[in-house]
Write a protein that holds these residues in place. Structure first.
Motif, PDB file in Angstrom:
ATOM      1  N   LEU A 106       0.831  -1.203   0.000  1.00 42.52           N
ATOM      2  CA  LEU A 106       0.000   0.000   0.000  1.00 42.52           C
ATOM      3  C   LEU A 106       0.864   1.250   0.000  1.00 42.52           C
ATOM      4  O   LEU A 106       0.639   2.186  -0.784  1.00 42.52           O
ATOM      5  CB  LEU A 106      -0.916   0.013   1.229  1.00 42.52           C
ATOM      6  N   GLN A 107       1.874   1.258   0.866  1.00 43.61           N
ATOM      7  CA  GLN A 107       2.760   2.419   0.939  1.00 43.61           C
ATOM      8  C   GLN A 107       3.474   2.678  -0.384  1.00 43.61           C
ATOM      9  O   GLN A 107       3.674   3.827  -0.791  1.00 43.61           O
ATOM     10  CB  GLN A 107       3.805   2.215   2.029  1.00 43.61           C
ATOM     11  N   VAL A 127      -0.588   3.493   7.408  1.00 42.18           N
ATOM     12  CA  VAL A 127      -1.713   3.416   6.481  1.00 42.18           C
ATOM     13  C   VAL A 127      -2.985   3.759   7.245  1.00 42.18           C
ATOM     14  O   VAL A 127      -2.971   3.928   8.463  1.00 42.18           O
ATOM     15  CB  VAL A 127      -1.851   2.008   5.840  1.00 42.18           C
ATOM     16  N   ARG A 239      -4.141   3.525   1.465  1.00 41.23           N
ATOM     17  CA  ARG A 239      -2.963   4.378   1.587  1.00 41.23           C
ATOM     18  C   ARG A 239      -3.307   5.680   2.314  1.00 41.23           C
ATOM     19  O   ARG A 239      -4.369   6.262   2.105  1.00 41.23           O
ATOM     20  CB  ARG A 239      -2.416   4.690   0.180  1.00 41.23           C
TER      21      ARG A 239
END
Length: 287
Positions: A106-107, A127, A239
């Motif tokens: 996600l990052q 997140v 995110r």
């Protein structure tokens, strides 16, 4: 006995099952940060590209299942992903990950959303999380003759509790049963086998996993839900960004499907994929 304050603290323990969260909470390396776009929200990118990027984890039924022959994904997290993509008028793009790498993905802007994560404080540093998809109840699978009514009955040295190291179940046991004898093993299968072979009196698993475990191997023991029932939320991770538009959309989409009973149907249908029928689910279990 565990206090209400202690129960509240357990909300942050990792889940879905047997997932280990440690690696997911690491800060993103500079090289991965460089992959992130300079501007533009997730919602705007999905609407412009018409693509929703998600990830699946092989062998984590009923959350995710990948057919080796066809490459097709199923499981309740994929049912949600497909419906969310449809609601966004987008095509679904699926990649593979692990529970430990999901937050990093996600990052690094490799995926837009990850279903099936528990909102631990360490993960929340890097997140954001949606509203809960479901509440996953902590259960035990016990040897024959052991059916405790309350958790406090198990909090003594002569009770041997099997867990998989570093998991939700491990953290939960250390918090709620500090006086019990912990049998910490490498994998969930090892922990289950410990009960079968007499090395442990019980194994702790969240309900989504214990239902599957007992269905696959009825001889392992009986599912018991000691009181008071202790649950942890399972959410979707997104995110962290300036715009909350995408997370807000997902929250609204979740509320719409949960209130109409669709989320519960996705969960029970995914359990049927691994042989767990509605009648196999204890009445006191609610997802």
């Amino acid at each position: 006995m565990v206090s209400r304050r202690d129960f509240a603290g357990l909300v942050g323990i990792a889940a879905a099952g047997t997932a280990v969260a440690g690696a997911g909470a690491l800060a993103l390396p500079a090289s991965a940060q460089a992959q992130q776009p300079a501007a533009g929200s997730t919602f705007d990118r999905i609407r412009s590209t018409k693509k929703l990027r998600v990830a699946g984890i092989v062998g984590t039924e009923p959350y995710y299942h990948k057919d080796i022959a066809t490459g097709e994904w199923s499981g309740f997290c994929m049912s949600m992903a497909r419906d969310l993509a449809k609601s966004l008028e987008a095509e679904l793009e699926i990649s593979e990950t692990t529970w430990g790498n999901a937050v990093l993905d996600l990052q690094a802007n490799k995926i837009d959303i990850m279903f099936g994560l528990s909102p631990t404080p360490s993960r929340a540093l890097v997140v954001e999380f949606t509203r809960p998809i479901m509440q996953n109840t902590f259960t035990i699978i016990t040897k024959k003759g052991l059916e405790p009514k309350k958790w406090e009955e198990l909090n003594k040295p002569d009770i041997r509790v099997a867990v998989d190291i570093g998991s939700t179940h491990d953290l939960f046991a250390r918090r709620v049963l500090p006086n019990a004898t912990l049998v910490a093993l490498k994998t969930p299968d090892d922990a289950t086998l410990a009960v079968q072979t007499g090395r442990a009196d019980l194994v702790i698993q969240v309900a989504m996993l214990s239902l599957v475990t007992v269905k696959k191997n009825p001889n392992v023991g009986k599912i018991v839900i000691p009181g008071p029932a202790i649950r942890q939320p399972t959410c979707a991770g997104v995110r962290a960004e300036d715009s909350a538009r995408f997370r807000t959309f997902v929250d609204n989409w979740l509320e719409y499907n949960r209130s109409s009973g669709v989320v519960a149907d996705w969960i029970t249908s995914s359990l049927e994929l691994v042989g767990v029928r509605k009648e196999d689910i204890p009445s006191e279990l609610q997802f």
